[in-house]
Design an enzyme around this catalytic site. Structure first.
Site, short mmCIF file in Angstrom:
data_model
loop_
_atom_site.label_atom_id
_atom_site.label_comp_id
_atom_site.label_asym_id
_atom_site.label_seq_id
_atom_site.Cartn_x
_atom_site.Cartn_y
_atom_site.Cartn_z
N LYS A 105 0.82 -1.23 0.00
CA LYS A 105 0.00 0.00 0.00
C LYS A 105 0.84 1.26 0.00
O LYS A 105 0.61 2.20 0.78
CB LYS A 105 -0.97 0.00 1.17
CG LYS A 105 -2.01 -1.12 1.10
CD LYS A 105 -3.03 -1.02 2.21
CE LYS A 105 -4.09 -2.10 2.11
NZ LYS A 105 -3.56 -3.45 2.42
N ARG A 106 1.80 1.33 -0.89
CA ARG A 106 2.65 2.51 -0.98
C ARG A 106 1.95 3.62 -1.76
O ARG A 106 1.11 3.36 -2.61
CB ARG A 106 3.98 2.15 -1.66
CG ARG A 106 4.83 1.15 -0.89
CD ARG A 106 5.20 1.67 0.49
NE ARG A 106 6.23 0.88 1.13
CZ ARG A 106 6.06 0.13 2.21
NH1 ARG A 106 4.87 0.05 2.76
NH2 ARG A 106 7.07 -0.54 2.74
#
Length: 308
Positions: A105-106
């Protein structure tokens, strides 16, 4: 890599991804005891326990599934030893022929976004060498920063033939606080979906884009609409099992060919031995319980897809 994912799904007849999200309280006592005897009650001991737990589950399920999804936060909490366990898990899953979806989830911009993409999907230059960091096949990405945050990932995906899954409508109860907000009469998640479809047009595999979407199983009616908005987008579907999603909820996430989506279950599989229906396996046979849970999930989804 989207082509490899589809190939694996067809081979196993299972649009399933096992979430390798190990918490220490999921790990049977005998696994922790052995790791702590060797490394002590240390971060290294925790990392070893996680690795051995993951390895056993992968060994028990790899012939049934196309992919795994390790959630990096579950490893990061144990510092560097946790990340070592994460990397060992990624490499071992590749040895078993599995596609690895890094749930990281960057989301950032510019050189930072490019560095994240390089770390998880690409190769970094070290002198005359180009070396892979974590070397996953897909990564999850947060779109909140817009195209500036997504383009560096898409560029790496095109170069490495890898992929991303962009958060569109997440499975958590409070997701609607932002994602359901109406903007010009249309919910934000639908506008994000339109951007995902647009970003994906420039990065196509044989039938589906390298740019996928995350849409929670807990919102089946929204999934039905989003499938229409993103016809060439593969959808990663969290929220099955422990979060309440069932096979019958998932039909509209798929296209008529039975493809287009892959459904994640994490603790429902890796901690299956703690559930009443699999209690007969006991802690000693925790991996066998996970295998039984995969088989049950596979049958549930297959039955639901007969409606297509």
């Amino acid at each position: 890599m989207i082509n490899k994912l589809i190939e694996n799904i067809k081979k196993t007849n299972a649009p399933i991804v096992v979430g390798l999200d190990p918490m220490l309280n999921y790990i049977p006592e005998q696994v922790k005891k052995k790791a702590f005897e060797e490394f002590g009650e240390t971060l290294e001991g925790a990392g070893e326990a996680i690795w051995q737990f993951n390895k056993a589950i992968v060994d028990a399920t790899c012939d049934l599934i196309p992919a795994v999804k390790p959630q990096i936060a579950m490893y990061e909490q144990f510092g560097i030893p946790g990340l070592v366990a994460y990397k060992r898990t990624v490499d071992y899953c590749h040895e078993k022929g599995l596609v690895v979806i890094a749930d990281v989830k960057r989301g950032d911009i510019g050189s930072t976004s490019a560095a994240y993409a390089t770390a998880h999907l690409g190769k970094v230059s070290v002198g005359s060498q180009k070396l892979a960091g974590f070397d996953a096949d897909f990564a999850t990405v947060n779109p909140y920063l817009g195209t500036d945050g997504i383009k560096p990932f898409v560029d790496v995906c095109k170069e490495e033939k890898k992929g991303i899954f962009i958060l569109v409508k997440t499975s958590n109860p409070s997701s609607g606080e932002f994602q359901d907000r109406l903007i010009d009469g249309k919910p934000l998640y639908e506008q994000v979906a339109e951007k995902v479809a647009s970003w994906g047009e420039d990065a196509m595999g044989d039938g589906y884009s390298y740019v996928g979407a995350v849409v929670g199983a807990t919102y089946p009616e929204m999934g039905k609409q989003l499938r229409k908005v993103m016809p060439k987008t593969f959808i990663l579907v969290p929220g099955y099992g422990a979060q309440g999603g069932k096979g019958a909820d998932l039909v509209h996430f798929f296209n008529k060919d039975g493809l287009g989506a892959i459904v994640n279950s994490s603790r429902g599989i890796i901690a299956a031995y703690k559930q009443e229906q699999y209690a007969k396996f006991g802690e000693a046979n925790f991996a066998d319980a996970s295998r039984a849970a995969v088989i049950a999930m596979k049958e549930d989804i297959a039955q639901a897809l007969q409606a297509l």
